[in-house]
Design an enzyme around this catalytic site. Structure first.
Site, short mmCIF file in Angstrom:
data_model
loop_
_atom_site.label_atom_id
_atom_site.label_comp_id
_atom_site.label_asym_id
_atom_site.label_seq_id
_atom_site.Cartn_x
_atom_site.Cartn_y
_atom_site.Cartn_z
N SER A 185 0.82 -1.20 0.00
CA SER A 185 0.00 0.00 0.00
C SER A 185 0.86 1.27 0.00
O SER A 185 1.70 1.44 -0.88
CB SER A 185 -0.96 -0.04 1.19
OG SER A 185 -2.07 0.77 0.96
N ASP A 387 -8.71 -6.21 -4.78
CA ASP A 387 -8.50 -4.96 -4.04
C ASP A 387 -8.96 -3.79 -4.89
O ASP A 387 -8.63 -3.71 -6.08
CB ASP A 387 -7.01 -4.81 -3.70
CG ASP A 387 -6.69 -3.47 -3.04
OD1 ASP A 387 -7.55 -2.96 -2.30
OD2 ASP A 387 -5.59 -2.95 -3.27
N HIS A 449 -6.42 -6.83 -0.74
CA HIS A 449 -5.38 -5.82 -0.56
C HIS A 449 -4.19 -6.38 0.20
O HIS A 449 -3.05 -5.98 -0.02
CB HIS A 449 -5.99 -4.63 0.21
CG HIS A 449 -5.07 -3.48 0.43
ND1 HIS A 449 -4.70 -2.62 -0.58
CD2 HIS A 449 -4.44 -3.02 1.54
CE1 HIS A 449 -3.89 -1.69 -0.10
NE2 HIS A 449 -3.71 -1.91 1.19
#
Length: 638
Positions: A185, A387, A449
């Protein structure tokens, strides 16, 4: 004042003077520096049976002026394949704790509902040391003076390099390891910046003179927030592809209107705000709002799931409900050497850190990747297919437009692109690989994710391939992993004889064998009892027949020749069957004993009234005000 009073006063004055001098001298003495032994974690509440993974944890001060301290948690490798390796893991946010990675993704343990620790099959510590760091300051267990939060990537990088230098001073035997950085991320911004700083540091004469270069060997970034422009503009195409938004509807028109506002910002030549653009952040918010039905909305981290509105994924993964109370128990914080200066309890993401870290003067890390690749640094980008917030289409578009080493994207030669090679793992279609000029891209099918949360074994296989682990010389059962139909380097993912997970499986086999033996012995005992019952019945039947034939003879039991002793035979048999303390078999196979947990288990608490181990309330700034609003507005890319 009398003579005695004067003498007493003089004595006290002399004593006071000497005390002042001693205190002054004491302040001049150096404070004893911490050693690695001070960070050793000898036990953890709820740890599983068997030896604990060797670990160290605690704080390292990186800025005395602001009381800035990073928290780290280090796990030693279980085995060394061919050479020592260390992987530094960072979560994103900004402001989200790397304990997410330690306890929900790649670390050796996961926290259960009853706050016990279970060994993870596929953890990354099998052939590499793992170093989890809470950063920037104020994240997770890290702390800093109020108002001294980091706002730019260069400042973050400088503090992190300081931390690494101090960490290697404490643990010098790891300094020559092959070094890798991994994360997900918003760590897609952190990691390239840190890598650039390390390569530049290695070129300094002072570093070379001391032979203190760090052997940076590669980067791994999952669902990375690397190129905001590509990611912002991928939201609607991804929503169309996955059926989240239908084209030609009022919902799609509302999202397209938001995109128009974003494009105006992107098309303006502006040196600020290229990583976080409020008008562009609204695209994702609008899409998520369009899924609001009742009190539910889509989970932006895993579109297969829903969440309570307006969390929309903030309550995910489900393990989070176990981790937060576990990391707040007093005996856990003591085991991890949490400083008393850390006033608030652990929270996953800090709104204060995220609210301050806007990076308005920093350029996106995508601009650093080409040079890193050209300098020979291998980089692996991987994405979970399901995601939304950092979706794979944005990453793929970024790669397609990126230029490095004389080519664009995955070009092998002008107009010829590297093929996407199907990847199968243990017989299942796992995703695909694509590689060219030091860059590798992996898409994980049906993953979120946090890909390691979903598929720890598959990500371990990916890791071992990337860092060059080959178990050919170690031995063991290779994992069936094929790229484009070819096996490639042999990885094990817990299948080699000395692996931790293999040992755990062997222990389970032994336990299963013990239970089978127990059940088998029970079956044998049942047969013996049945035969005895039949014999008993035959004797009774024959005795009754004899009595009927000879009514003058008194019935004297099964054993007529034993006289009165026969009356005690049945009670003794009954007592044998009803034994408890003297029953060796029952003692050996007591189910309650087999299910018994270690005495150090941390019990779950049903209410705040019964939580003596809590070490502080949540940071108010994390739950309300601007920080909380930013979390709701989906700034946190953990």
């Amino acid at each position: 004042m009398g003579f005695s009073e004067t003498r007493a006063y003089s004595a006290w004055g002399a004593w006071s003077t000497w005390l002042t001098i001693c205190l002054a001298l004491a302040n001049l003495l150096p404070v004893t520096a911490k050693s690695a032994a001070d960070y050793f974690v000898d036990s953890l509440p709820g740890q599983p049976e068997g030896p604990l993974v060797k670990m160290h944890a605690g704080h390292i001060e990186i800025n005395p002026e602001t009381s800035g301290n990073f928290f780290f948690w280090h796990f030693a490798n279980s085995h060394i394949a061919d050479k020592p390796r260390t992987i530094v893991w960072l979560n994103g946010g900004p402001g989200c704790s790397s304990e997410d990675g330690a306890l929900m993704e790649i670390g050796p343990y996961r926290v259960t509902d009853d706050h016990m620790l279970n060994r993870t099959d596929g953890s990354w510590d099998e052939f590499a040391n793992l170093l989890f760091v809470d950063q920037p300051v104020g994240t997770g267990f890290s702390y800093v003076s109020t108002g001294a939060y980091v706002s730019e990537l260069d400042e973050m990088t400088s503090q992190f390099v300081t931390f690494m230098e101090k960490w290697f001073e404490l643990f010098p035997h790891y300094e020559k390891d092959d070094l890798y950085f991994a994360g997900e991320s918003y760590a897609g911004q952190y990691i390239p910046y840190i890598a650039r700083a390390i390569l530049d540091r290695n070129k300094k004469e002072s570093v070379q003179a001391q032979n203190r270069q760090w052997n940076l060997k590669g980067l791994l970034i999952g669902n990375g927030w690397i190129s905001p422009r590509h990611q912002y503009l991928s939201y609607l195409p991804y929503a169309y592809r996955e059926g989240i938004i239908q084209g030609g509807t009022d919902a799609s028109l509302r999202v397209e209107a938001t995109i128009s506002k974003c494009m105006k910002k992107l098309n303006v030549e502006d040196t600020t705000g290229t990583i976080h653009i409020a008008d562009c952040e609204d695209i994702l918010q609008t899409i998520v709002d369009e899924t609001h039905k009742g009190n539910r909305c889509i989970n932006m981290y895993d579109i297969r799931l829903t969440d309570a509105y307006s969390a929309c994924g903030m309550n995910w993964p489900p393990d989070l409900k176990n981790i937060e109370p576990y990391l707040r128990y007093k005996n856990v914080t003591e085991a991890l050497h949490i400083n008393s200066d850390k006033q608030t309890g652990w929270t996953e993401c800090s709104g204060a850190v995220g609210g301050n870290f806007r990076a308005l003067k920093s350029k996106p890390s995508v601009e650093l990747l080409p040079r890193l690749l050209e300098e020979g640094l291998p980089i692996l980008l991987f994405s979970g297919q399901k995601d939304l917030i950092c979706n794979h289409m944005g990453t793929e578009d970024m790669i397609k437009d990126m230029k490095w080493s004389g080519g664009t994207g995955f070009e092998l030669s002008p107009g010829v692109w590297a093929p996407r090679q199907d990847w199968t793992f243990e017989g299942d279609s796992a995703g695909f690989y694509q590689q060219a000029r030091n860059l590798t891209y992996v898409l994980f099918y049906n993953a979120s994710h946090m890909v390691p949360f979903d598929y720890p074994r598959r990500t371990r296989d990916m890791l071992d391939k990337f860092i060059g682990v080959d178990i050919t010389d170690i031995g063991g059962n290779p994992a069936d992993s094929r790229i484009g139909g070819e096996k490639g380097p042999t990885t094990s993912v817990g299948g080699h004889p000395n692996s931790t997970t293999a040992a755990e499986r062997e222990k389970e086999k032994m336990k299963s064998a013990a239970w089978k033996a127990y059940y088998k012995s029970g079956e044998v005992a049942l047969i013996v009892v049945a035969i005895a019952a039949i014999i008993w019945g035959v004797f009774i039947w024959r005795s009754r027949r004899q009595k009927l034939r000879n009514p003058s003879h008194e019935y004297r039991g099964i054993y007529p020749m034993l006289g009165s002793s026969s009356s005690g035979s049945l009670p003794r048999f009954s007592n044998k069957r009803g034994r408890s303390a003297d029953d060796v078999e029952a003692a050996d196979f007591d189910e309650t004993e087999l299910d018994e947990r270690p005495s150090r288990a941390v019990s779950s608490r049903s209410s705040r009234e019964h939580e003596p181990y809590a070490i502080g309330e949540e940071d108010g700034s994390d739950r309300e005000g601007e920080g909380s609003d930013e979390r709701r507005r989906l700034v946190d890319k953990s």
